[in-house]
Write an enzyme that holds these catalytic residues in place. Structure first.
Site, PDB file in Angstrom:
ATOM      1  N   ASP A 119     -15.662  -5.064   8.048  1.00 18.45           N
ATOM      2  CA  ASP A 119     -16.753  -6.033   8.200  1.00 18.45           C
ATOM      3  C   ASP A 119     -17.661  -5.640   9.368  1.00 18.45           C
ATOM      4  O   ASP A 119     -17.192  -5.446  10.489  1.00 18.45           O
ATOM      5  CB  ASP A 119     -16.161  -7.430   8.417  1.00 18.45           C
ATOM      6  CG  ASP A 119     -17.085  -8.499   7.864  1.00 18.45           C
ATOM      7  OD1 ASP A 119     -18.162  -8.699   8.450  1.00 18.45           O
ATOM      8  OD2 ASP A 119     -16.737  -9.106   6.831  1.00 18.45           O
TER       9      ASP A 119
ATOM     10  N   SER B 271     -22.446 -11.131   5.417  1.00 17.60           N
ATOM     11  CA  SER B 271     -21.201 -11.068   4.642  1.00 17.60           C
ATOM     12  C   SER B 271     -21.325 -11.718   3.280  1.00 17.60           C
ATOM     13  O   SER B 271     -20.704 -11.273   2.311  1.00 17.60           O
ATOM     14  CB  SER B 271     -20.080 -11.798   5.386  1.00 17.60           C
ATOM     15  OG  SER B 271     -19.736 -11.129   6.543  1.00 17.60           O
TER      16      SER B 271
ATOM     17  N   ASP C 267     -27.412 -14.615  15.032  1.00 17.89           N
ATOM     18  CA  ASP C 267     -28.304 -13.949  14.079  1.00 17.89           C
ATOM     19  C   ASP C 267     -29.645 -13.623  14.741  1.00 17.89           C
ATOM     20  O   ASP C 267     -30.489 -12.944  14.150  1.00 17.89           O
ATOM     21  CB  ASP C 267     -28.543 -14.841  12.855  1.00 17.89           C
ATOM     22  CG  ASP C 267     -27.236 -15.186  12.156  1.00 17.89           C
ATOM     23  OD1 ASP C 267     -26.311 -14.351  12.219  1.00 17.89           O
ATOM     24  OD2 ASP C 267     -27.131 -16.281  11.591  1.00 17.89           O
TER      25      ASP C 267
ATOM     26  N   ARG D   8     -15.691 -22.205   9.692  1.00 18.17           N
ATOM     27  CA  ARG D   8     -15.581 -21.845   8.273  1.00 18.17           C
ATOM     28  C   ARG D   8     -14.136 -21.585   7.903  1.00 18.17           C
ATOM     29  O   ARG D   8     -13.315 -21.230   8.744  1.00 18.17           O
ATOM     30  CB  ARG D   8     -16.437 -20.635   7.930  1.00 18.17           C
ATOM     31  CG  ARG D   8     -16.009 -19.365   8.604  1.00 18.17           C
ATOM     32  CD  ARG D   8     -16.869 -18.205   8.128  1.00 18.17           C
ATOM     33  NE  ARG D   8     -16.745 -17.086   9.021  1.00 18.17           N
ATOM     34  CZ  ARG D   8     -17.615 -16.103   9.108  1.00 18.17           C
ATOM     35  NH1 ARG D   8     -18.705 -16.121   8.376  1.00 18.17           N
ATOM     36  NH2 ARG D   8     -17.427 -15.097   9.927  1.00 18.17           N
TER      37      ARG D   8
ATOM     38  N   ARG E 260     -26.727 -20.980   3.344  1.00 19.03           N
ATOM     39  CA  ARG E 260     -25.461 -20.254   3.151  1.00 19.03           C
ATOM     40  C   ARG E 260     -24.288 -21.220   3.245  1.00 19.03           C
ATOM     41  O   ARG E 260     -24.259 -22.113   4.100  1.00 19.03           O
ATOM     42  CB  ARG E 260     -25.330 -19.144   4.181  1.00 19.03           C
ATOM     43  CG  ARG E 260     -23.977 -18.484   4.168  1.00 19.03           C
ATOM     44  CD  ARG E 260     -23.964 -17.151   4.854  1.00 19.03           C
ATOM     45  NE  ARG E 260     -22.639 -16.827   5.333  1.00 19.03           N
ATOM     46  CZ  ARG E 260     -22.319 -15.695   5.918  1.00 19.03           C
ATOM     47  NH1 ARG E 260     -23.244 -14.766   6.097  1.00 19.03           N
ATOM     48  NH2 ARG E 260     -21.100 -15.480   6.345  1.00 19.03           N
ATOM     49  N   ALA E 261     -23.301 -20.962   2.401  1.00 22.43           N
ATOM     50  CA  ALA E 261     -22.259 -21.966   2.188  1.00 22.43           C
ATOM     51  C   ALA E 261     -21.177 -22.021   3.257  1.00 22.43           C
ATOM     52  O   ALA E 261     -20.796 -23.097   3.713  1.00 22.43           O
ATOM     53  CB  ALA E 261     -21.584 -21.701   0.842  1.00 22.43           C
TER      54      ALA E 261
ATOM     55  N   LYS F  75     -12.450 -14.713   7.638  1.00 17.75           N
ATOM     56  CA  LYS F  75     -13.145 -14.005   6.555  1.00 17.75           C
ATOM     57  C   LYS F  75     -12.401 -14.088   5.216  1.00 17.75           C
ATOM     58  O   LYS F  75     -12.744 -13.359   4.293  1.00 17.75           O
ATOM     59  CB  LYS F  75     -13.317 -12.522   6.919  1.00 17.75           C
ATOM     60  CG  LYS F  75     -14.047 -12.249   8.226  1.00 17.75           C
ATOM     61  CD  LYS F  75     -15.516 -11.957   8.033  1.00 17.75           C
ATOM     62  CE  LYS F  75     -16.198 -11.656   9.349  1.00 17.75           C
ATOM     63  NZ  LYS F  75     -17.657 -11.563   9.271  1.00 17.75           N
TER      64      LYS F  75
ATOM     65  N   ASP G 234     -17.078  -6.836  13.172  1.00 16.99           N
ATOM     66  CA  ASP G 234     -18.179  -7.803  13.074  1.00 16.99           C
ATOM     67  C   ASP G 234     -18.031  -8.959  14.057  1.00 16.99           C
ATOM     68  O   ASP G 234     -18.946  -9.267  14.813  1.00 16.99           O
ATOM     69  CB  ASP G 234     -18.249  -8.356  11.652  1.00 16.99           C
ATOM     70  CG  ASP G 234     -19.364  -9.356  11.511  1.00 16.99           C
ATOM     71  OD1 ASP G 234     -20.526  -8.946  11.653  1.00 16.99           O
ATOM     72  OD2 ASP G 234     -19.076 -10.545  11.305  1.00 16.99           O
TER      73      ASP G 234
ATOM     74  N   HIS H 243     -20.411  -9.630  17.293  1.00 13.90           N
ATOM     75  CA  HIS H 243     -21.265 -10.812  17.494  1.00 13.90           C
ATOM     76  C   HIS H 243     -21.194 -11.366  18.913  1.00 13.90           C
ATOM     77  O   HIS H 243     -22.026 -12.173  19.306  1.00 13.90           O
ATOM     78  CB  HIS H 243     -20.844 -11.932  16.539  1.00 13.90           C
ATOM     79  CG  HIS H 243     -21.369 -11.788  15.149  1.00 13.90           C
ATOM     80  ND1 HIS H 243     -22.713 -11.662  14.859  1.00 13.90           N
ATOM     81  CD2 HIS H 243     -20.733 -11.779  13.955  1.00 13.90           C
ATOM     82  CE1 HIS H 243     -22.867 -11.576  13.546  1.00 13.90           C
ATOM     83  NE2 HIS H 243     -21.690 -11.633  12.972  1.00 13.90           N
TER      84      HIS H 243
ATOM     85  N   ASP I 154     -19.605  -4.241   4.653  1.00 11.89           N
ATOM     86  CA  ASP I 154     -20.515  -5.186   4.000  1.00 11.89           C
ATOM     87  C   ASP I 154     -21.905  -5.226   4.620  1.00 11.89           C
ATOM     88  O   ASP I 154     -22.851  -5.712   4.001  1.00 11.89           O
ATOM     89  CB  ASP I 154     -19.898  -6.600   3.962  1.00 11.89           C
ATOM     90  CG  ASP I 154     -19.561  -7.125   5.350  1.00 11.89           C
ATOM     91  OD1 ASP I 154     -19.415  -6.327   6.297  1.00 11.89           O
ATOM     92  OD2 ASP I 154     -19.436  -8.354   5.487  1.00 11.89           O
ATOM     93  N   HIS I 155     -22.035  -4.732   5.840  1.00  8.16           N
ATOM     94  CA  HIS I 155     -23.335  -4.687   6.544  1.00  8.16           C
ATOM     95  C   HIS I 155     -23.065  -4.090   7.912  1.00  8.16           C
ATOM     96  O   HIS I 155     -21.902  -3.968   8.322  1.00  8.16           O
ATOM     97  CB  HIS I 155     -23.961  -6.080   6.715  1.00  8.16           C
ATOM     98  CG  HIS I 155     -23.019  -7.057   7.340  1.00  8.16           C
ATOM     99  ND1 HIS I 155     -22.745  -7.059   8.687  1.00  8.16           N
ATOM    100  CD2 HIS I 155     -22.220  -8.003   6.805  1.00  8.16           C
ATOM    101  CE1 HIS I 155     -21.836  -7.990   8.939  1.00  8.16           C
ATOM    102  NE2 HIS I 155     -21.482  -8.572   7.811  1.00  8.16           N
TER     103      HIS I 155
ATOM    104  N   HIS J  56     -26.271  -8.877  13.093  1.00  5.59           N
ATOM    105  CA  HIS J  56     -26.106  -7.788  12.135  1.00  5.59           C
ATOM    106  C   HIS J  56     -27.307  -6.851  12.242  1.00  5.59           C
ATOM    107  O   HIS J  56     -28.251  -7.124  12.984  1.00  5.59           O
ATOM    108  CB  HIS J  56     -26.029  -8.346  10.717  1.00  5.59           C
ATOM    109  CG  HIS J  56     -24.862  -9.259  10.505  1.00  5.59           C
ATOM    110  ND1 HIS J  56     -24.760 -10.092   9.413  1.00  5.59           N
ATOM    111  CD2 HIS J  56     -23.749  -9.479  11.233  1.00  5.59           C
ATOM    112  CE1 HIS J  56     -23.633 -10.774   9.478  1.00  5.59           C
ATOM    113  NE2 HIS J  56     -23.011 -10.426  10.578  1.00  5.59           N
TER     114      HIS J  56
HETATM  115  O1  LIG Z   1     -20.639 -15.341  11.456  1.00  4.62           O
HETATM  116  C1  LIG Z   1     -21.458 -15.564  10.541  1.00  4.62           C
HETATM  117  O2  LIG Z   1     -21.595 -16.659  10.006  1.00  4.62           O
HETATM  118  C2  LIG Z   1     -22.359 -14.443  10.070  1.00  4.62           C
HETATM  119  C3  LIG Z   1     -23.502 -14.305  11.039  1.00  4.62           C
HETATM  120  O3  LIG Z   1     -24.263 -15.448  11.063  1.00  4.62           O
HETATM  121  O4  LIG Z   1     -21.643 -13.247  10.000  1.00  4.62           O
HETATM  122  P1  LIG Z   1     -21.028 -12.740   8.599  1.00  4.62           P
HETATM  123  O5  LIG Z   1     -22.169 -12.653   7.648  1.00  4.62           O
HETATM  124  O6  LIG Z   1     -20.483 -11.366   8.945  1.00  4.62           O
HETATM  125  O7  LIG Z   1     -19.978 -13.663   8.179  1.00  4.62           O
HETATM  126 MN   LIG Z   2     -19.649  -9.414   7.359  1.00  9.72          MN
HETATM  127 MN   LIG Z   3     -21.077 -11.261  10.999  1.00 11.33          MN
END
Ligand SMILES: O=C(O)[C@@H](CO)OP(=O)(O)O
Ligand SMILES: [Mn+2]
Ligand SMILES: [Mn+2]
Length: 596
Positions: free
Chosen positions: A58, A112, A202, A245, A318-319, A393, A462, A466, A503-504, A532
């Site tokens: 990631d 992601s 971001d 999340r 985004r969900a 994740k 990742d 961040h 993934d990025h 990212h």
């Molecule tokens: O942490 C997250 O929510 C995003 C960045 O906003 O990262 P990722 O897309 O890698 O989950």
């Molecule tokens: Mn990611």
């Molecule tokens: Mn990320």
């Protein structure tokens, strides 16, 4: 170039402005009706008796800058280096940002959600950001059922808008928030309260004050222009407040619910700009971790608590990071924390965040439909699947991977293993995160003989990237490389195959750069890059079970993440498509005899 782009699956609009597959609508229906998700055997790549391992690193991209801010190159990565150096026809890079993954423009960095959607579903699908842009531009946002559901409450009570305040474009966008406020005013809403989370992930860190100032300015202009009552009511940093999340830490959501809904927070101010300025004093805390705050009136009462009869809209498209707050707002029977008060409101998401759970029930813009995710075919072909990551994740290799479907498609054939993530710390404090545990669980699955397809995601390049902490990110990448080594050795031992990708980008670029590529400095200090990137990502294939004649083709220089799907289906011994050979983006591999 023409090939990947020419094969975009979605080209006609439905009533919502979604792109639908050009030639496949009828066939899709027939396929869904007959529930046949079966792929024929590949003509020249036989199925291997041993499992295919697919690793997602990631946030690990390839940067053209080779200096001390490239944490991937600074890290000790003998395994990744060897993949790149020793098998040139089995290592390449892939596009992982912008239009290649369904984002509005090529200035949009990857993330992601879109990355794993593309990896798992093989198609370039218009993503949430684009669907919301289109619905706002056409005015559909205010015409569809979701708005109708909340409209009368928004007009007679207060409309609360809740989400991430930045123009990062990963979870939300500032311009969309403003268009939403303006549109609501046009539709007769007089009283609006904004509950805004500071970002620093971001977008550059230490910009939270500027974002709230900007919003405050725009709000004051709107109030003057339209004689309405719009106010910023509460906030906090996205990693500390609301945007948890995958149930990693419900405490985060509780803090957000208390601040936004109850109007309770450890900090209260009469002015939102003063709030963020004070909490960000000396930048001693990152924007991501600002404690929750509420705006109160002269009487000390919150100006924006949510009351019976109000309407609430979450404006993140985004969900993953709004599913939990949506549950807290919507579920009558909610036990994750004590809500103390659950007002009788009308609630809608800007999108529906979980199609299977139908959560939220009401939404302003229908989410992108991702049909025919690869897992449907994998289980359709009776292959057994193991997917693993840590809490942060786990949904990436399950929910996003499966075209935003939650849960198992076939519980008899799939096993998803979640390693609990650390809670309550910034991940630079433990940069290995749960990489060793993920590797151990994945290795066990590989050796168990119980699975045909084993995939995992290593979050730490990742998640640590961040934080902006360069040293910690270098450590994260070093650990990840050692875990990859362990897994590739297991593949070697059993005679299997592997595909490794990301993934990025993120960890490969830890400093903000100017147009010439030079690091940007403020007060003599380099500005950390916490977001990212736009960089491509590596992709490697191999393993003793992979016949020598299988290599990457050289006629797809612009291929992206969506091309991985057909590729790993081929590595599983399957042809990548059933009735429509070009529904998925083309496979990256060819057999040498094919001469492709
Ligand atoms: O942490 C997250 O929510 C995003 C960045 O906003 O990262 P990722 O897309 O890698 O989950
Ligand atoms: Mn990611
Ligand atoms: Mn990320």
């Amino acid at each position: 170039m023409a090939e990947t782009q020419g094969r975009r699956a979605h080209i006609t609009d439905d009533q919502f402005g979604h792109k639908l597959p050009e030639h496949s609508e009828e066939a899709l229906r027939a396929e869904a009706a007959s529930a046949v998700f079966h792929l024929p055997q590949h003509p020249s790549i036989a199925r291997c008796d041993e499992p295919l391992l697919l690793i997602v690193l990631d946030g690990l991209g390839e940067s053209k800058y080779h200096d001390q801010y490239n944490a991937v190159e600074q890290a000790d990565t003998p395994t990744l280096d060897a993949l790149k150096a020793t098998a040139p026809r089995r290592w390449r890079t892939l596009k992982a940002h912008g239009t290649a993954v369904g984002l509005p423009t090529d200035a949009d960095m990857g993330n992601s959600e879109v990355g794993h959607n593309a990896l798992g579903a093989g198609q370039i699908v218009d993503q949430g950001a684009k669907c919301v842009d289109r619905a706002l531009a056409s005015g559909n946002v205010f015409k569809l059922d979701g708005w109708k559901h909340i409209e009368s409450h928004a007009q007679s009570g207060t409309l609360h808008l809740l989400g991430l305040l930045s123009d990062g474009g990963v979870h939300s966008r500032y311009d969309q928030l403003i268009l939403l406020v303006e549109g609501a005013i046009k539709h007769g809403v007089r009283r609006i309260r904004l509950h805004v989370l500071s970002d620093g992930r971001d977008v550059n860190d230490n910009t939270a004050v500027a974002w709230v100032e900007r919003l405050q300015g725009d709000v004051q202009d709107l109030n003057k222009q339209h004689s309405v009552d719009v106010r910023i009511a509460s906030g906090g940093g996205r990693m500390a407040v609301t945007m948890d999340r995958y149930e990693s830490d419900w405490g985060v959501v509780q803090r957000g619910y208390y601040a936004a809904v109850l109007g309770e927070a450890p900090h209260s101010f009469t002015d939102p700009v003063a709030a963020v300025r004070e909490l960000k004093k000396d930048n001693s805390v990152s924007d991501q971790y600002v404690e929750p705050w509420v705006v109160v009136g002269e009487d000390g009462k919150p100006v924006g608590a949510v009351e019976d009869g109000d309407a609430v809209v979450t404006f993140n498209f985004r969900a993953d990071r709004v599913v939990e707050i949506s549950q807290a707002l919507e579920y009558p029977d909610f036990k994750k924390f004590d809500r103390k008060r659950w007002p009788d409101i009308r609630f809608a998401g800007i999108m529906q965040y979980d199609g299977e759970l139908q959560l939220p029930k009401h939404f302003l813009v229908p989410p992108p439909l991702i049909e025919r995710a690869s897992e449907q075919y994998v289980v359709g072909n009776k292959l057994r699947v193991f997917a693993c990551s840590e809490s942060q994740k786990i949904g990436h290799v399950t929910f996003f991977w499966n075209g935003n479907r939650s849960g198992y498609l076939d519980p008899k054939l799939e096993k998803f293993q979640e390693i609990p993530s650390d809670q309550g710390i910034s991940f630079d404090q433990a940069p290995a995160m749960k990489a060793h545990e993920i590797a151990a669980a994945t290795k066990e699955a590989l050796l168990s003989g119980q699975y045909d397809f084993v995939r995992c995601n290593f979050p730490n390049p990742d998640m640590v990237g961040h934080t902006g902490n360069l040293e910690a990110t270098i450590k994260a990448v070093t650990v990840t490389d050692s875990c990859v080594k362990e897994l590739l050795e297991a593949v070697e031992q059993i005679g299997g195959r592997f595909l490794l990708t990301a993934d990025h980008g993120n960890a490969e670029e830890m400093v903000k750069r100017d147009k010439s590529g030079a690091p940007v400095e403020i007060d003599g200090k380099p500005v950390q890059l916490t977001s990212h990137t736009l960089n491509p990502v590596p992709c490697a294939i191999g393993g003793p079970g992979l016949p020598q004649h299988v290599q990457f083709r050289d006629d797809l220089p612009d291929a992206g993440l969506a091309n991985v799907t057909a590729t790993f289906l081929n590595l599983l011994g399957l042809q990548a498509s059933s009735w429509a050979p070009d529904f998925y983006e083309p496979s990256l591999i060819a057999t040498v005899e094919d001469g492709k």
